[in-house]
Design a protein around this motif. Sequence first.
Motif, PDB file in Angstrom:
ATOM      1  N   ASN A  77       6.596 -17.272  -6.935  1.00 60.45           N
ATOM      2  CA  ASN A  77       5.878 -18.420  -7.484  1.00 60.45           C
ATOM      3  C   ASN A  77       6.321 -19.705  -6.799  1.00 60.45           C
ATOM      4  O   ASN A  77       5.963 -20.800  -7.243  1.00 60.45           O
ATOM      5  CB  ASN A  77       6.052 -18.523  -9.007  1.00 60.45           C
ATOM      6  CG  ASN A  77       7.498 -18.698  -9.416  1.00 60.45           C
ATOM      7  OD1 ASN A  77       8.420 -18.531  -8.616  1.00 60.45           O
ATOM      8  ND2 ASN A  77       7.723 -19.026 -10.676  1.00 60.45           N
ATOM      9  N   THR A  85       1.631 -17.144  -1.829  1.00 62.09           N
ATOM     10  CA  THR A  85       2.339 -17.379  -3.096  1.00 62.09           C
ATOM     11  C   THR A  85       1.406 -16.962  -4.215  1.00 62.09           C
ATOM     12  O   THR A  85       0.409 -17.630  -4.488  1.00 62.09           O
ATOM     13  CB  THR A  85       2.730 -18.860  -3.235  1.00 62.09           C
ATOM     14  OG1 THR A  85       3.589 -19.214  -2.147  1.00 62.09           O
ATOM     15  CG2 THR A  85       3.437 -19.111  -4.561  1.00 62.09           C
ATOM     16  N   ALA A  87       2.310 -15.687  -7.598  1.00 61.74           N
ATOM     17  CA  ALA A  87       2.762 -15.626  -8.992  1.00 61.74           C
ATOM     18  C   ALA A  87       2.534 -14.240  -9.583  1.00 61.74           C
ATOM     19  O   ALA A  87       2.474 -14.064 -10.789  1.00 61.74           O
ATOM     20  CB  ALA A  87       2.094 -16.692  -9.855  1.00 61.74           C
ATOM     21  N   GLU A 122       4.414 -11.294 -14.072  1.00 61.74           N
ATOM     22  CA  GLU A 122       3.236 -12.059 -13.662  1.00 61.74           C
ATOM     23  C   GLU A 122       3.114 -13.374 -14.424  1.00 61.74           C
ATOM     24  O   GLU A 122       3.319 -13.436 -15.630  1.00 61.74           O
ATOM     25  CB  GLU A 122       1.974 -11.211 -13.878  1.00 61.74           C
ATOM     26  CG  GLU A 122       0.728 -11.871 -13.336  1.00 61.74           C
ATOM     27  CD  GLU A 122      -0.477 -10.944 -13.344  1.00 61.74           C
ATOM     28  OE1 GLU A 122      -1.558 -11.396 -13.774  1.00 61.74           O
ATOM     29  OE2 GLU A 122      -0.337  -9.777 -12.916  1.00 61.74           O
ATOM     30  N   TRP A 123       2.790 -14.427 -13.646  1.00 69.01           N
ATOM     31  CA  TRP A 123       2.697 -15.786 -14.183  1.00 69.01           C
ATOM     32  C   TRP A 123       3.980 -16.180 -14.911  1.00 69.01           C
ATOM     33  O   TRP A 123       3.961 -16.917 -15.893  1.00 69.01           O
ATOM     34  CB  TRP A 123       1.480 -15.955 -15.096  1.00 69.01           C
ATOM     35  CG  TRP A 123       0.165 -15.810 -14.389  1.00 69.01           C
ATOM     36  CD1 TRP A 123      -0.749 -14.811 -14.566  1.00 69.01           C
ATOM     37  CD2 TRP A 123      -0.370 -16.666 -13.380  1.00 69.01           C
ATOM     38  NE1 TRP A 123      -1.823 -14.989 -13.731  1.00 69.01           N
ATOM     39  CE2 TRP A 123      -1.622 -16.131 -12.993  1.00 69.01           C
ATOM     40  CE3 TRP A 123       0.073 -17.831 -12.754  1.00 69.01           C
ATOM     41  CZ2 TRP A 123      -2.422 -16.720 -12.010  1.00 69.01           C
ATOM     42  CZ3 TRP A 123      -0.718 -18.410 -11.782  1.00 69.01           C
ATOM     43  CH2 TRP A 123      -1.945 -17.862 -11.421  1.00 69.01           C
ATOM     44  N   VAL A 205       4.618 -22.717  -8.720  1.00 64.53           N
ATOM     45  CA  VAL A 205       3.624 -22.435  -9.765  1.00 64.53           C
ATOM     46  C   VAL A 205       4.269 -22.732 -11.124  1.00 64.53           C
ATOM     47  O   VAL A 205       5.312 -22.160 -11.450  1.00 64.53           O
ATOM     48  CB  VAL A 205       3.147 -20.978  -9.700  1.00 64.53           C
ATOM     49  CG1 VAL A 205       2.069 -20.731 -10.761  1.00 64.53           C
ATOM     50  CG2 VAL A 205       2.600 -20.647  -8.306  1.00 64.53           C
TER      51      VAL A 205
END
Length: 492
Positions: A77, A85, A87, A122-123, A205
């Motif tokens: 991220n 990139t 994330a 993720e995220w 991110v």
Amino acid sequence: MRIAALPFVALALAAPLSAQRAESDARTYLDRIAAIDDAGPQLNAVIAVNPDAPHEAAEAEAQGLPLAGRTVLVKDNIETRELPTTAGSLALANNMTGRDAPLIARMREAGGVVLGKTNLSEWANIRDTNSTSGWSAVGGLTRNPHAIDRNTCGSSSGSGAAVAANLTWAAIGTETDGSITCPASVNGIVGFKPTVGLVSRTHVVPISHSQDTAGPMARSVADAALLLNAIAGSDPADSATADTDSRLTDFTAGLATASLAGVRIGVLVNAIGNRTDVRKVFEVALADLRLAGAEIVEIDAKEPEGMGAAEFTVLLYELHTDMAAYLATLPGEDTPRDLADLIAFNLENANSELRWFGQSLFEAALETEDEGTYREARAKSLRLAGEEGIDRLLEQYDVEVLVAPTRGPAWTSDLLNGDNYNGSIGAGSLAAIAGYPHLTVPMGAVERLPVGISFMGGKWADHRMLQLGAAYERARTVAIPEPSLRRWSPDG
């Protein structure tokens, strides 16, 4: 062709590297990634590698720079110019910005080399309440090198696993609340979440500008401090770093000689948790601290009431606004531009993105728009964690640092049912919400599964936390297990 797994052999990289050593080590790490991350036990800790790393390492070493060509894996991220990139999301699978985040630019200037990008939750684990840490649609499920059926925690899952498995000299993770310290603890390595603002967040991110920070993950406190030297500094684009340059120091200074003699250490007894096995390991760590001359002060303090709920409001509101601001800077006509675009992408690609868990947090953040409620929640969470939390405890009990177990041992990964960690252990949310430094150092193991000890201090006490952690590291009497690269078994 699958490559046979290489034996676990630690590379002695804390000292300056010898001639051509950096290039050779970079090649060794790339070979090891191919052998046990892509093949063999398939740790899935690394999403992408930089094939030019050996050449870059040789050049950096020849210039005599502080990091001397040492290789660093970067959580995916954080933007690097040579790799996408993502994330962890397919929505950003082609997010090739060609930019270096300022913290990466600083690292390169200091002679560090980007070896590749690491997998993550993720995220950064802000998509759903029922997620499995270490899973992303881009990278799959990261496996714990100490027991490959066990979880790596998150969201800096790949960074923690990669360092533990000796796939790199060090790694960079990010944390909003526990995302450096938890994976460091369960993977048996050192992780340091610095004071928010010590390291730039530009081109990272985001979840929350109030709590986000990047930080080093390494096999020793000294290596973490050396990497922190390289990435810390002010950034005109990140207002949280405005005072940072005046706070900079050599974070490695005094680590080798730091003493625990006479240091008053506050033990957060309510954060030890309800597992007797973790308590026993922690009691040995406290005995080591006492033997080294520290004075242990028990603190009977519970998490401030309402702190977690206020933090939750802050994270949802800032996710909504900060994500849109970040996505607006990305190139490409088909790039998502806000949280609504990401939700729509996930629905359109549900078989890949939503198979194991949903996006309830994304959806809740999309509906969190009341600025007044947000500002009240931010003031409350900061006050409870900072002024009435860590600051009060340090002053009231006249201690220099607060300690507790970081987390319990790694749990079995279960994509179908999500995470199953013991929430009674640890007090890292205090430091995360306040934006204060939090260092975790391995303190032993429960049935060969690592557990760490946390050192938390006041704002800008980063150097002191590293010194105390290094002093404990030397005083520690227990052996830290090496990764087995096998499934966990009660028979060893």
